[in-house]
Design a protein around this motif. Sequence first.
Motif, PDB file in Angstrom:
ATOM      1  N   ALA A  45       0.813  -1.218   0.000  1.00 58.78           N
ATOM      2  CA  ALA A  45       0.000   0.000   0.000  1.00 58.78           C
ATOM      3  C   ALA A  45       0.843   1.264   0.000  1.00 58.78           C
ATOM      4  O   ALA A  45       0.425   2.296  -0.543  1.00 58.78           O
ATOM      5  CB  ALA A  45      -0.942   0.011   1.201  1.00 58.78           C
ATOM      6  N   PHE A  46       2.042   1.193   0.576  1.00 59.59           N
ATOM      7  CA  PHE A  46       2.798   2.423   0.786  1.00 59.59           C
ATOM      8  C   PHE A  46       4.227   2.383   0.234  1.00 59.59           C
ATOM      9  O   PHE A  46       4.600   3.245  -0.569  1.00 59.59           O
ATOM     10  CB  PHE A  46       2.831   2.755   2.283  1.00 59.59           C
ATOM     11  N   LEU A  47       5.019   1.416   0.646  1.00 57.95           N
ATOM     12  CA  LEU A  47       6.438   1.451   0.276  1.00 57.95           C
ATOM     13  C   LEU A  47       6.662   1.240  -1.215  1.00 57.95           C
ATOM     14  O   LEU A  47       7.387   2.014  -1.862  1.00 57.95           O
ATOM     15  CB  LEU A  47       7.224   0.403   1.058  1.00 57.95           C
ATOM     16  N   LEU A  48       6.112   0.188  -1.770  1.00 60.06           N
ATOM     17  CA  LEU A  48       6.366  -0.098  -3.179  1.00 60.06           C
ATOM     18  C   LEU A  48       5.830   0.994  -4.104  1.00 60.06           C
ATOM     19  O   LEU A  48       6.529   1.383  -5.056  1.00 60.06           O
ATOM     20  CB  LEU A  48       5.811  -1.478  -3.556  1.00 60.06           C
ATOM     21  N   PRO A  49       4.631   1.527  -3.892  1.00 59.89           N
ATOM     22  CA  PRO A  49       4.204   2.647  -4.747  1.00 59.89           C
ATOM     23  C   PRO A  49       5.109   3.865  -4.623  1.00 59.89           C
ATOM     24  O   PRO A  49       5.419   4.523  -5.623  1.00 59.89           O
ATOM     25  CB  PRO A  49       2.782   2.947  -4.247  1.00 59.89           C
ATOM     26  N   ALA A  50       5.545   4.197  -3.402  1.00 65.61           N
ATOM     27  CA  ALA A  50       6.447   5.343  -3.224  1.00 65.61           C
ATOM     28  C   ALA A  50       7.783   5.084  -3.912  1.00 65.61           C
ATOM     29  O   ALA A  50       8.380   5.990  -4.513  1.00 65.61           O
ATOM     30  CB  ALA A  50       6.653   5.622  -1.742  1.00 65.61           C
ATOM     31  N   TYR A  51       8.251   3.862  -3.808  1.00 64.39           N
ATOM     32  CA  TYR A  51       9.510   3.488  -4.462  1.00 64.39           C
ATOM     33  C   TYR A  51       9.384   3.634  -5.980  1.00 64.39           C
ATOM     34  O   TYR A  51      10.282   4.173  -6.645  1.00 64.39           O
ATOM     35  CB  TYR A  51       9.858   2.049  -4.088  1.00 64.39           C
ATOM     36  N   ALA A  52       8.267   3.167  -6.538  1.00 59.27           N
ATOM     37  CA  ALA A  52       8.065   3.252  -7.983  1.00 59.27           C
ATOM     38  C   ALA A  52       8.036   4.707  -8.448  1.00 59.27           C
ATOM     39  O   ALA A  52       8.625   5.053  -9.485  1.00 59.27           O
ATOM     40  CB  ALA A  52       6.767   2.547  -8.373  1.00 59.27           C
ATOM     41  N   ARG A  53       7.385   5.560  -7.705  1.00 58.14           N
ATOM     42  CA  ARG A  53       7.312   6.975  -8.107  1.00 58.14           C
ATOM     43  C   ARG A  53       8.678   7.656  -7.996  1.00 58.14           C
ATOM     44  O   ARG A  53       9.027   8.498  -8.835  1.00 58.14           O
ATOM     45  CB  ARG A  53       6.268   7.702  -7.252  1.00 58.14           C
ATOM     46  N   ALA A  54       9.453   7.271  -6.980  1.00 59.16           N
ATOM     47  CA  ALA A  54      10.802   7.821  -6.864  1.00 59.16           C
ATOM     48  C   ALA A  54      11.689   7.336  -8.006  1.00 59.16           C
ATOM     49  O   ALA A  54      12.512   8.094  -8.535  1.00 59.16           O
ATOM     50  CB  ALA A  54      11.403   7.439  -5.509  1.00 59.16           C
ATOM     51  N   MET A 136      16.968  -0.737  -1.240  1.00 61.22           N
ATOM     52  CA  MET A 136      15.834  -1.641  -1.350  1.00 61.22           C
ATOM     53  C   MET A 136      16.111  -2.770  -2.340  1.00 61.22           C
ATOM     54  O   MET A 136      15.848  -3.945  -2.049  1.00 61.22           O
ATOM     55  CB  MET A 136      14.548  -0.905  -1.737  1.00 61.22           C
ATOM     56  N   VAL A 137      16.663  -2.441  -3.501  1.00 60.72           N
ATOM     57  CA  VAL A 137      16.923  -3.490  -4.483  1.00 60.72           C
ATOM     58  C   VAL A 137      18.018  -4.428  -3.987  1.00 60.72           C
ATOM     59  O   VAL A 137      17.954  -5.653  -4.172  1.00 60.72           O
ATOM     60  CB  VAL A 137      17.268  -2.877  -5.865  1.00 60.72           C
ATOM     61  N   TRP A 138      19.027  -3.882  -3.333  1.00 58.16           N
ATOM     62  CA  TRP A 138      20.135  -4.684  -2.819  1.00 58.16           C
ATOM     63  C   TRP A 138      19.675  -5.578  -1.675  1.00 58.16           C
ATOM     64  O   TRP A 138      19.948  -6.793  -1.657  1.00 58.16           O
ATOM     65  CB  TRP A 138      21.246  -3.749  -2.349  1.00 58.16           C
ATOM     66  N   PHE A 139      18.968  -5.003  -0.707  1.00 55.33           N
ATOM     67  CA  PHE A 139      18.500  -5.788   0.425  1.00 55.33           C
ATOM     68  C   PHE A 139      17.475  -6.828  -0.009  1.00 55.33           C
ATOM     69  O   PHE A 139      17.444  -7.936   0.541  1.00 55.33           O
ATOM     70  CB  PHE A 139      17.905  -4.863   1.499  1.00 55.33           C
ATOM     71  N   ASN A 140      16.624  -6.502  -0.967  1.00 53.11           N
ATOM     72  CA  ASN A 140      15.630  -7.463  -1.423  1.00 53.11           C
ATOM     73  C   ASN A 140      16.306  -8.713  -1.979  1.00 53.11           C
ATOM     74  O   ASN A 140      15.884  -9.844  -1.689  1.00 53.11           O
ATOM     75  CB  ASN A 140      14.728  -6.835  -2.485  1.00 53.11           C
ATOM     76  N   ALA A 141      17.369  -8.519  -2.752  1.00 63.20           N
ATOM     77  CA  ALA A 141      18.093  -9.663  -3.303  1.00 63.20           C
ATOM     78  C   ALA A 141      18.737 -10.484  -2.189  1.00 63.20           C
ATOM     79  O   ALA A 141      18.641 -11.719  -2.169  1.00 63.20           O
ATOM     80  CB  ALA A 141      19.150  -9.185  -4.294  1.00 63.20           C
ATOM     81  N   LYS A 142      19.397  -9.822  -1.263  1.00 63.15           N
ATOM     82  CA  LYS A 142      20.100 -10.521  -0.187  1.00 63.15           C
ATOM     83  C   LYS A 142      19.124 -11.250   0.733  1.00 63.15           C
ATOM     84  O   LYS A 142      19.348 -12.415   1.112  1.00 63.15           O
ATOM     85  CB  LYS A 142      20.926  -9.522   0.622  1.00 63.15           C
ATOM     86  N   VAL A 143      18.048 -10.579   1.094  1.00 67.31           N
ATOM     87  CA  VAL A 143      17.088 -11.164   2.036  1.00 67.31           C
ATOM     88  C   VAL A 143      16.366 -12.350   1.420  1.00 67.31           C
ATOM     89  O   VAL A 143      16.219 -13.407   2.053  1.00 67.31           O
ATOM     90  CB  VAL A 143      16.092 -10.094   2.514  1.00 67.31           C
ATOM     91  N   THR A 144      15.900 -12.207   0.182  1.00 66.11           N
ATOM     92  CA  THR A 144      15.143 -13.303  -0.420  1.00 66.11           C
ATOM     93  C   THR A 144      16.033 -14.503  -0.721  1.00 66.11           C
ATOM     94  O   THR A 144      15.593 -15.653  -0.578  1.00 66.11           O
ATOM     95  CB  THR A 144      14.426 -12.841  -1.701  1.00 66.11           C
TER      96      THR A 144
END
Length: 227
Positions: A45-54, A136-144
Motif C-alpha cells: 500500500a505504501f512502500l512499493l508505490p512510493a519506491y516506484a514513483r521515486a 531496497m533493491v540490494w537488500f531485497n536480493a540478499k534477504v530473499t
Amino acid sequence: MLRRELAEICEPVLRQVLDHPFWSGLRDGTLPPAALARFVGQDTAFLLPAYARALARCAAAATEDADTLLFGQSVVGTLEARDGLRAAYAALAGGLRLPEPATDPVAEPAVAAHAAFFTDSAESSFEAGLGALLPMVWFNAKVTDHLRDNAVPGSRYLPWIAAYHPGESYGYAVEAFLSLADRVGAQSPPRLRRVITDHFSRGVRHELAFADCCADLTARPAGKGAR
C-alpha cells in the motif's frame, strides 16, 4: 569502486536485518501470521508505490538514455511485484491460515517516514535518489536469497518464501544498479559522491526500521479490515 564503500556501509545493517526476528521467524515458521499480514499490507500500500514513483523521478532526471531505461523498467517491475505480492498472499492465505490484509490500511510511522524518504530524495537530486533507492533493491536480493537458502525444512512459510523470491534474473537488476552507482560515483565530485553515500546510509537504516515495524505486534491496528 563506489560499491565497495557502499558494501561497508551495508553489511553491518544487513546482518541485523537477516538476523531480525521478522525474517528469522519466516525462515523457521515461528513468525506470527499477523506480522506477515502487516508486512504485505504496508509494503504494497505504501512502500512499493512510493519506491516506484521515486524511480520514475530518477528516470526523468537521468542524463543517459540507458539510465532512464533502467529506472523506467524498474518502475514497471516494482508495480508488477506489488501486484504479485498481493496475489501470492491471497492465494496462500487459506492454506497458511493467514489473516486477511487490511482493506483500508494506515501507514505505520516508520513506513510513512521510509516512503517520504524515497520521495524527498528523488526530488532533491539524481544522486540523492540513487543513494536512497539502491538499498531496497540490494537488500531485497540478499534477504530473499537468504530466506530461500536457509529456510528450515517443514517451516509453515516455505510456500510464501518460494513465492516471494523475485527469481534468478533479479540479480541482473542489482548488478545494473551497482554498476550505475560505480559509474556515477567515479564521475562525480566528492560532494556529490557523499550525497550518494549519505542517502544510502539513511536508506539501509530505513530497511531495518521496516522489519522492526512489521514484527511489532503491539503496534496499533493497520486499518479497517485488520484482524
